[in-house]
Design a protein around this motif. Structure first.
Motif, PDB file in Angstrom:
ATOM      1  N   UNK A  84       1.095  -1.084   0.102  1.00  0.00           N
ATOM      2  CA  UNK A  84      -0.134   0.006   0.073  1.00  0.00           C
ATOM      3  C   UNK A  84       0.917   1.171  -0.148  1.00  0.00           C
ATOM      4  N   UNK A  85       0.218   2.502  -0.331  1.00  0.00           N
ATOM      5  CA  UNK A  85       0.945   3.503  -0.351  1.00  0.00           C
ATOM      6  C   UNK A  85       0.104   4.878   0.408  1.00  0.00           C
ATOM      7  N   UNK A 218      -1.525  -1.054  -3.683  1.00  0.00           N
ATOM      8  CA  UNK A 218      -0.733  -0.806  -5.037  1.00  0.00           C
ATOM      9  C   UNK A 218      -0.564  -2.436  -5.358  1.00  0.00           C
ATOM     10  N   UNK A 219       0.337  -3.380  -4.627  1.00  0.00           N
ATOM     11  CA  UNK A 219       0.233  -4.550  -4.876  1.00  0.00           C
ATOM     12  C   UNK A 219      -0.481  -5.551  -4.283  1.00  0.00           C
ATOM     13  N   UNK A 220      -1.188  -4.991  -3.207  1.00  0.00           N
ATOM     14  CA  UNK A 220      -2.296  -5.906  -2.608  1.00  0.00           C
ATOM     15  C   UNK A 220      -3.533  -4.960  -2.775  1.00  0.00           C
ATOM     16  N   UNK A 221      -4.427  -5.703  -3.496  1.00  0.00           N
ATOM     17  CA  UNK A 221      -5.746  -5.340  -3.848  1.00  0.00           C
ATOM     18  C   UNK A 221      -5.357  -3.961  -4.788  1.00  0.00           C
ATOM     19  N   UNK A 222      -4.635  -4.403  -5.928  1.00  0.00           N
ATOM     20  CA  UNK A 222      -4.272  -3.464  -7.008  1.00  0.00           C
ATOM     21  C   UNK A 222      -5.330  -2.817  -7.496  1.00  0.00           C
ATOM     22  N   UNK A 223      -5.154  -1.567  -8.113  1.00  0.00           N
ATOM     23  CA  UNK A 223      -6.145  -0.884  -9.003  1.00  0.00           C
ATOM     24  C   UNK A 223      -6.522  -1.678 -10.093  1.00  0.00           C
TER      25      UNK A 223
END
Length: 230
Positions: A84-85, A218-223
């Motif tokens: 995430x970010x 971001x890489x987890x539950x990415x768009x």
């Protein structure tokens, strides 16, 4: 002499093709073409999108490149593969930002996405496209995110998605959910022109540090880019 080397040449060709087939693609991205909508169905990669018409198909695709642009006066850089970010402002840090005078006004993170819309069929009846972005703790905060996009490398970024739809799901520990940014006109043009790469950037304007942060996947539950069509 030629007959003697023919089996060796054939073996080399077969091995070469086998090795090429093992190269594969990233786990989340595939350039596989989306089929024409003959039997209405949804392939949404866990995005809670509801079709506007039950006779339509809705297919979500993953970005082929996801990165976070960290902007700091002396150390702007990209990062990848973070779960995430936080979009928005944070105080500068000597360890990460290489700053001589740290603190305010802080740095800003921008989420950068690239999709390939050419995987969708050319002769489909387009209905709608949304960029689906996940927040694990504050999906309502995504309504303040600035979304911009470009059709060509080098083009100026254009503002997108004045209309946003929040889909919240309550979990045991926190309220999480998705926001759907309506990018129908932008994506329809990209599909019609057979673009194989379009870019999106999401950011939160730097105003008061630590008060306008919003966490996104971001890489987890990415768009995902979701297109509804028939």
């Amino acid at each position: 002499m030629i007959k003697r080397f023919t089996p060796i040449i054939l073996l080399a060709v077969i091995l070469g093709l086998g090795l090429a087939g093992c190269a594969g693609e990233p786990a989340t991205y595939s350039s596989r073409k989306v089929n024409i909508c003959k039997n209405p169905t949804s392939k949404l990669r866990q995005v809670p999108y509801t079709r506007e018409d039950k006779s339509d198909c809705a297919v979500a695709i993953a970005p082929f490149d996801v990165s976070v642009w960290n902007e700091a006066p002396l150390n702007s850089h990209k990062t990848r593969s973070v779960p995430t970010v936080d979009l928005g402002c944070l105080p500068l840090s000597p360890a990460t930002d290489n700053c001589s005078t740290c603190g305010l006004p802080g740095h800003a993170n921008t989420l950068m996405l690239n999709f390939d819309p050419s995987v969708y069929p050319e002769d489909m009846k387009f209905r709608r496209a949304v960029l689906a972005v996940y927040s694990p703790n504050n999906p309502q905060g995504l309504n303040g995110v600035v979304l911009r996009g470009r059709l060509n490398v080098g083009d100026e970024l254009q503002s997108l998605a004045n209309y946003r739809e929040t889909v919240v799901k309550t979990q045991t520990t926190a309220t999480a959910g998705w926001v759907f940014f309506d990018v129908s006109k932008f994506v329809a043009r990209a599909i019609n022109e057979r673009r194989n790469s379009i870019s999106f950037e999401l950011s939160v304007p730097c105003q008061t540090p630590a008060t306008n942060l919003v966490t996104v996947g971001v890489s987890k539950n990415e768009p995902n880019l979701v297109v509804e069509f028939n």
